[in-house]
Design an enzyme around this catalytic site. Structure first.
Site, PDB file in Angstrom:
ATOM      1  N   SER A 169      -1.087   1.621  11.942  1.00 16.73           N
ATOM      2  CA  SER A 169      -0.110   2.589  11.498  1.00 16.73           C
ATOM      3  C   SER A 169       0.349   3.093  12.650  1.00 16.73           C
ATOM      4  CB  SER A 169      -0.997   3.429  10.850  1.00 16.73           C
ATOM      5  OG  SER A 169      -0.019   4.877  10.577  1.00 16.73           O
ATOM      6  N   ALA A 177       0.912  -1.149  -0.030  1.00 19.26           N
ATOM      7  CA  ALA A 177       0.020   0.187   0.025  1.00 19.26           C
ATOM      8  C   ALA A 177       0.842   1.133   0.080  1.00 19.26           C
ATOM      9  CB  ALA A 177      -1.226  -0.068   1.346  1.00 19.26           C
TER      10      ALA A 177
END
Length: 358
Positions: A257, A150
């Site tokens: 994250s 990603a």
């Protein structure tokens, strides 16, 4: 790509990164349910080495469902080992000679502009079509097991990437509303004994759900698309998965994250995470991928992965960045990517296999 993780055993260093094919090298955990009971290892993605093709280990991923299977992502070059070495040499020369000498934002801008404007996807050299490489991920057929990590939300770049030989392409994580990301500097280079890497505190810079969804309507899926979503509440994840699921073959929800506090903290709240896992599973019929942080290995293996399996989530990405302190970044810390992560990632995957495998 600096976040390449490499299988070092028996592979000369000069063969570890294969030019443009090494754009994405995060360890990816993926799998599909083979049967309803038991935990039995299934080598579902293994591709047989062909005697007429030169095989270079590029990175390793392990797949997991109620079972755990190991797959090695490999780069095969029909052009032969000499051409492969030439491409790798050119790539290293471009990176070491030009890109790494530029400020990070300038290097990124040049790279992304090149991907948008130059039709690399029309060059057959970047692709290898061989039925022996085909595999499945959550029941979705992939022409090969190498997945672009990603990095991009621009549909033009995603379209180009789909023609560069990947088995699937993952879009950058998208949030409900647009986010400008953290202030610069939000990306710095690092040099480690294992090779070059990056530390970023991007902060989910993205155009938001509405604009991203509109851009995907024009994207032709030459290979499967994985959309990645990130939220700060159960409702946000459910909305993102419900709205973007129909536009992709698979959906990844990012709970790891290290640059966004409320997202990163999901891994510290496994009981609340159970509610999220079940709600997201109910929001789409698409195969789901849960993206984990390597910073919470014990919680992953004892609480989060079992909860994911119980909720019906069969694919686990165990390859996100590791949080590190970095004074050069605007946030003082960020996510490390690069070959430095490989030993710990491999250890995490082996433990996962030992715990959930047959």
């Amino acid at each position: 790509r600096a976040d390449q993780v490499r299988e070092r055993e028996g592979v000369p260093r000069e063969h570890e990164i294969e030019g443009a094919r090494a754009l994405a090298g995060r360890a990816v955990l993926a799998g599909r349910q083979e049967r309803t009971g038991g935990a039995r290892a299934q080598h579902e993605c293994d591709t047989q080495e062909a005697s007429d093709l030169r095989v270079h280990n590029a990175n390793q991923c392990i797949t997991l469902n109620g079972t755990v299977s190991i797959v090695k992502n490999r780069v095969l070059s029909s052009a032969g080992p000499l051409m492969t070495r030439v491409i790798a040499t050119l790539y290293r020369a471009l990176y070491d000679g030009i890109l790494c000498r530029l400020p990070e934002p300038a290097a990124i801008a040049i790279g992304q502009t090149g991907l948008r404007l130059i039709p690399f996807d029309r060059v057959p050299l970047f692709r290898l079509e061989d039925a022996r490489l085909a595999t499945t991920l959550g029941g979705v057929r992939l022409p090969n097991p190498l997945i672009l990590a990603a990095m991009y939300y621009d549909a033009r770049i995603l379209s180009r990437a789909m023609g560069l030989g990947f088995g699937a392409v993952t879009a950058k994580s998208v949030t409900i509303g647009p986010r400008p990301g953290h202030p610069q500097p939000n990306l710095v280079r690092v040099r480690t004994a294992a090779g070059p890497g990056l530390v970023n505190c991007n902060g989910f810079q993205n155009p938001g759900l509405e604009r991203f969804r509109a851009s995907l309507g024009r994207l032709r899926h030459r290979v499967p698309l994985i959309v990645s979503v990130a939220g700060e509440s159960v409702d946000e994840y459910v909305t993102l998965v419900r709205e973007l699921g129909p536009l992709a073959e698979l959906v990844e929800f990012n709970i790891s994250s290290p640059n966004t506090k409320l997202v990163y903290e999901w891994s510290t709240k496994p009981r609340e995470l159970v509610t999220l896992l079940r709600a997201v599973r109910a929001a789409t019929v698409r195969p789901l991928i849960v993206k984990l942080s390597p910073d919470f290995a014990e919680a992953n293996e004892h609480q989060i992965i079992p909860a994911a399996l119980e909720a019906g989530v069969r694919i686990v990405n165990y390859g996100n960045t590791r949080r590190v302190e970095e004074s050069r970044l605007s946030q003082g810390a960020g996510g490390l990517s690069g070959p430095e992560l490989f030993p710990a990632t491999l250890a995490n995957l082996r433990r996962t296999r030992a715990r959930f495998g047959g």
